[in-house]
Design an enzyme around this catalytic site. Sequence first.
Site, PDB file in Angstrom:
ATOM      1  NE  ARG A 147      -1.470 -12.723   2.218  1.00 36.65           N
ATOM      2  CZ  ARG A 147      -0.925 -12.944   3.413  1.00 36.65           C
ATOM      3  NH1 ARG A 147      -1.146 -12.087   4.405  1.00 36.65           N
ATOM      4  NH2 ARG A 147      -0.207 -14.006   3.637  1.00 36.65           N
ATOM      5  CE  LYS A 149      -2.391 -15.876   4.683  1.00 36.37           C
ATOM      6  NZ  LYS A 149      -2.385 -17.319   5.005  1.00 36.37           N
ATOM      7  CG  HIS A 160      -4.693  -3.169  18.333  1.00 38.26           C
ATOM      8  ND1 HIS A 160      -4.202  -2.659  19.516  1.00 38.26           N
ATOM      9  CD2 HIS A 160      -3.723  -2.957  17.414  1.00 38.26           C
ATOM     10  CE1 HIS A 160      -2.991  -2.164  19.317  1.00 38.26           C
ATOM     11  NE2 HIS A 160      -2.677  -2.328  18.043  1.00 38.26           N
TER      12      HIS A 160
END
Length: 276
Positions: A147, A149, A160
């Site tokens: 997308r 992003k 993480h």
Amino acid sequence: MANITYGSLEGGFFNKMIDYLIDKLEQEIHTDELVDSWSLMKTPWPILFILAIYLLFILKIGPKIMEKRKPLNLKYIMMAYNLMQMIYNFIFVTNIFQPELFNAMISTLCRESSIDFHIRLRYYSFCWYFMFSKVLDLIDTVFFVLRKKQSHVSFLHVYHHVNMVISIWLFCKFFRTSCGAFVGLMNAFVHAIMYSYYFLSAFGPIMQKYLWWKKYLTRLQIVQFIIGLTYGFSLFIFDCEFPRLFTIYMIVDVSLFLYLFLVFYKKTYSNESKLK
């Protein structure tokens, strides 16, 4: 002469630490033939291969592919994915809350010796399903890249995801104590709520006015780390039947997560307040 003495003391301390670690490794690390027979558990290579492909795609290949392309419209794919993750984590939580398993978890928060074998075996299987959920979490980042992003692919996000896969795999492979079920339950509960938020946010602007609780979701994650850190220290304080090496690792790891999430929270929501 003073330097030689100091060097000898330093060398002696270092050697004692190495001996201590080796002794703990021999005492605490053990494998299980049944667990080793499950997918991804025999050797670390499949998991490392998955993580290598993941990192290569999100950091190099993906951005290069999308460089001259328009962002992909993944609305319905993302909604299906988030709904699946929400259900997966809720099922995980509800299964742990079965009376027999929940009572066993509460009674073995510090001591595991009294747990029945068939209960322990069920916890082993839950450990694998929990680990697999962390592999599924990697798809989040792929959506970010497709997308366009890429700004969302932060150090905190990538660290993480990768760290959770490795940590849970190591725990399932070498430790597998039921004392860790509490942390897994708490994490699955938070993720169930988190994916509920993602699912609703995928509906777009029509749903935004109902998603005012995003800030509290981040707070919930921070509270999770504080509880996990407290639990980690209590394992030491009460001399619990939990691997010392993994406890030390968990305390260091959760402390880093807590710090990174606090930085993220302060940066995100203090800037948001200034913009308002």
